[in-house]
Design an enzyme around this catalytic site. Structure first.
Site, PDB file in Angstrom:
ATOM      1  N   TYR A 135      -1.367   2.756 -12.175  1.00  0.00           N
ATOM      2  CA  TYR A 135      -1.043   2.408 -13.555  1.00  0.00           C
ATOM      3  C   TYR A 135       0.370   2.813 -13.945  1.00  0.00           C
ATOM      4  O   TYR A 135       0.809   2.553 -15.055  1.00  0.00           O
ATOM      5  CB  TYR A 135      -2.043   3.062 -14.505  1.00  0.00           C
ATOM      6  CG  TYR A 135      -3.418   2.445 -14.439  1.00  0.00           C
ATOM      7  CD1 TYR A 135      -3.932   1.717 -15.495  1.00  0.00           C
ATOM      8  CD2 TYR A 135      -4.195   2.579 -13.303  1.00  0.00           C
ATOM      9  CE1 TYR A 135      -5.189   1.144 -15.442  1.00  0.00           C
ATOM     10  CE2 TYR A 135      -5.443   2.014 -13.225  1.00  0.00           C
ATOM     11  CZ  TYR A 135      -5.936   1.290 -14.289  1.00  0.00           C
ATOM     12  OH  TYR A 135      -7.178   0.714 -14.208  1.00  0.00           O
ATOM     13  N   LYS A 187     -10.803   8.272  -2.011  1.00  0.00           N
ATOM     14  CA  LYS A 187     -10.989   7.360  -0.881  1.00  0.00           C
ATOM     15  C   LYS A 187     -10.105   7.846   0.256  1.00  0.00           C
ATOM     16  O   LYS A 187      -9.287   7.122   0.817  1.00  0.00           O
ATOM     17  CB  LYS A 187     -10.624   5.927  -1.290  1.00  0.00           C
ATOM     18  CG  LYS A 187     -11.011   4.859  -0.275  1.00  0.00           C
ATOM     19  CD  LYS A 187     -12.506   4.745  -0.056  1.00  0.00           C
ATOM     20  CE  LYS A 187     -12.817   3.602   0.901  1.00  0.00           C
ATOM     21  NZ  LYS A 187     -14.243   3.581   1.298  1.00  0.00           N
ATOM     22  N   ASP A 220     -16.783   4.681  -3.181  1.00  0.00           N
ATOM     23  CA  ASP A 220     -17.852   3.701  -2.997  1.00  0.00           C
ATOM     24  C   ASP A 220     -19.215   4.390  -3.000  1.00  0.00           C
ATOM     25  O   ASP A 220     -20.191   3.881  -3.576  1.00  0.00           O
ATOM     26  CB  ASP A 220     -17.650   2.867  -1.732  1.00  0.00           C
ATOM     27  CG  ASP A 220     -17.114   3.668  -0.562  1.00  0.00           C
ATOM     28  OD1 ASP A 220     -16.813   4.856  -0.730  1.00  0.00           O
ATOM     29  OD2 ASP A 220     -17.003   3.095   0.539  1.00  0.00           O
ATOM     30  N   ASP A 244     -11.031   4.451 -13.966  1.00  0.00           N
ATOM     31  CA  ASP A 244     -11.196   3.269 -14.813  1.00  0.00           C
ATOM     32  C   ASP A 244     -12.460   2.516 -14.433  1.00  0.00           C
ATOM     33  O   ASP A 244     -13.211   2.038 -15.296  1.00  0.00           O
ATOM     34  CB  ASP A 244      -9.966   2.375 -14.650  1.00  0.00           C
ATOM     35  CG  ASP A 244      -9.859   1.309 -15.729  1.00  0.00           C
ATOM     36  OD1 ASP A 244     -10.712   1.281 -16.638  1.00  0.00           O
ATOM     37  OD2 ASP A 244      -8.921   0.501 -15.668  1.00  0.00           O
ATOM     38  N   ASP A 248     -16.620   2.692 -16.527  1.00  0.00           N
ATOM     39  CA  ASP A 248     -17.331   1.520 -17.046  1.00  0.00           C
ATOM     40  C   ASP A 248     -18.741   1.445 -16.485  1.00  0.00           C
ATOM     41  O   ASP A 248     -19.689   1.068 -17.190  1.00  0.00           O
ATOM     42  CB  ASP A 248     -16.560   0.237 -16.717  1.00  0.00           C
ATOM     43  CG  ASP A 248     -15.432  -0.027 -17.704  1.00  0.00           C
ATOM     44  OD1 ASP A 248     -15.269   0.764 -18.646  1.00  0.00           O
ATOM     45  OD2 ASP A 248     -14.705  -1.021 -17.529  1.00  0.00           O
TER      46      ASP A 248
END
Length: 350
Positions: A135, A187, A220, A244, A248
């Site tokens: 970002y 990750k 994941d 982010d 959600d």
């Protein structure tokens, strides 16, 4: 005396901001503290009328406030990205609001899509790094618009940015004092440079918190366990992009966007609070939208301002209303009550 900036924003933003500040005002009256508000007409309508998104003069005023409350950003007549980058991201970056704090809490009486899970299973917090990563906007195009086009977007991770985010997460876990477990979500098996830094800093800072249990999970796997075993999590710390995404998912398992509140924090400075839902322009002015996420964000603002008892009272009032069964459906126009009536009930519940 607290000075609070209000950016009601677009669509249903002004309506939910009004109810959030109604509850905030009731809490202030009950606790005996004073505050004043300054409202800014920043959003889609201003941009369409003037071409301005966030004037530097407004940004400078925001720096001097105790807190900022944002209703919603997004206008159907403005190209996506202009307002989001020009207001939300600009405030985050310019004011160095380096923590995004997202509670994921299932209240009694609220349905979750997860089979056989209840409020005792879904109660954790995500700490998202808020000013770096993908970002940061570092990148560009080569030969744009041709078949040889190259698009580059770089993930930026600094020791300073990672360290302060992880340290905040450890301190928050310690203060929360629930399971005293902090999980690093990354990750590192693929992002072997960027997330190696996260791993090393996590271990380094963790030495200062011997009482906190340290866990690690790949992003994941995190999404799978949030669905299968959300009770495993207490506090999760992660980078900007992954935060982010998983916040959600968190909103969905806690009952939807109408419940989810968030804070953009600089623990040493000003902070900005908002519901995570959008501006829902089709419901503008209808007094039908669910204001609970917005009111929850006002409760988080109380916590940030040092009014912990008032913050707890707001959360308890929200919980009591949802557990009462009065609101059968949290969707807009399906609550059985108006936006204003829900705000009134939560304010009275204090």
């Amino acid at each position: 005396m607290y000075k609070i900036g209000l950016i009601p924003g677009d669509g249903i933003g002004p309506e939910v901001t009004r109810e959030a500040m109604k509850v905030f005002g009731a809490a202030a009256a009950q606790a005996g503290f004073q505050y004043e508000t300054v409202e800014y007409d920043v959003g889609g309508e201003r941009y369409l009328a003037t071409g301005e998104v966030l004037p530097e003069s407004v940004l400078e005023e925001l720096r001097g406030l105790d807190a900022i409350y944002l209703g919603a950003i997004g206008h159907p007549d403005v190209q996506p990205g202009i307002l989001e980058k020009g207001i939300l991201l600009k405030v985050r970056f310019e004011l160095d609001l380096y923590i995004n704090l997202r509670p994921v809490k299932l209240y009694p009486g609220v349905p979750t899509p997860l089979k056989d899970k209840g409020p005792e299973d879904i109660d954790f917090v995500i700490v998202r790094e808020n000013t770096e990563g993908l970002y940061a906007g570092i990148g560009g195009f080569l030969k744009r618009g041709t078949r040889d086009e190259v698009a580059i977007q770089e993930m930026i991770n600094t020791y300073k940015g990672v360290e302060r985010c992880i340290r905040y997460a450890f301190e928050f876990t310690q203060k929360r004092n629930k399971e005293n477990t902090l999980t690093l979500c990354d990750k590192t098996n693929v992002l072997t440079f960027a997330h190696d830094l996260w791993q090393r800093v996590f271990r380094e800072v963790g030495e200062d918190f011997p009482d906190i249990k340290k866990e690690h999970t790949l992003v994941d796997a995190t999404t799978m366990w949030m669905v299968k075993n959300p009770e495993w999590f207490d506090v999760i710390v992660t980078c900007n992009m992954f935060g982010d995404i998983i916040t959600d998912l968190g909103a969905m398992i806690q009952g939807g966007m109408g419940i989810a509140a968030s804070g953009n924090l600089n623990p040493e400075s000003v902070a900005m609070f908002e519901p995570i839902h959008g501006s829902a322009p089709r419901y503008t002015g209808k007094n039908q939208i669910n204001p609970i996420a917005a009111i929850g964000a006002a409760g988080m603002m109380l916590e940030h301002l040092g009014q912990a008892e008032s913050a707890a009272a707001v959360e308890k009032s929200i919980s009591n209303l949802l557990a009462s069964g009065k609101i059968q459906d949290l969707g807009a126009g399906r609550m059985g009550y108006t936006t204003e009536q829900v705000g009134d009930m939560i304010a009275e519940g204090l």
